[in-house]
Scaffold this motif. Sequence first.
Motif: not given
Length: 267
Positions: A102-118
């Motif tokens: 998973v070679v992602w920068r911070g914003p993409k990781k944060s967006a994925m986590i946000s989607q996982f949570v909601s």
Amino acid sequence: MDQNSEGSLSNVRHVVLVLSGKGGVGKSTITTELALALKHAGKKVGILDVDLCGPSIPRMLSVGRPDVHQCDSGWVPVYTDAEKSLALMSIGFLLEDPDDAVVWRGPKKSAMISQFVSDVAWGELDVLLVDTPPGTSDEHLAVVENLKKQKVDGAVLVTTPQGVSTGDVRREITFCKKTGVRILGIIENMSGFVCPHCSECSNIFSKGGGEELAKLTGSPFLGAVPLDPLLTRSIEEGKDFIQTFPDSATYSSISSITQSLLESLTT
């Protein structure tokens, strides 16, 4: 998404973060065994695996790489049993190849986590365990910020007995205090080694560091889990250790920790 929909956390009674100050302390193993112990205690449990760079829980629960489906409420979690008492959502399900990095920068990781949570349709759960990456990085901030919009009861911190590990957990405690996350307790993992022949416990990595840290920081100490070849084999083979070895000392430790966690959640 409507916060009252099934895809939110509105039907989840308790949300618990599982944190560690460093990698290699067995955080995902502890998350898996806590989930299984809660399940056998009659609870409906979910695991949200947001360890984006090391999603190992699907293997530990032997669920393979199933297709993830969507419903009107969001992603449908993968159930590990026919009774649907243990649900799992992991980034590992979304990778085309399990060996992909998973070679992602911070914003993409944060967006994925946000989607996982909601956007996961958890339905009714007694406890949702959130397995996080090690350390105190962008991912942790994203998890905490998104969970606090809905609910988070607190965090369980996993350490090993050595000073190099407990020192990192001190920083994790500081992180929790700065972000307003309640510390539900500290678990000392790899606390001694259980001989597979005589069941005697030897303190290979020392012992008591996690308990001492809990005393020094005023944090609850939930208990200690030894290095146990039976537990290691169960994790490697994706078997239910709690169900397979109910007479082991490690089973008693995990059961006691689980009971202490449940008591912490109700106080």
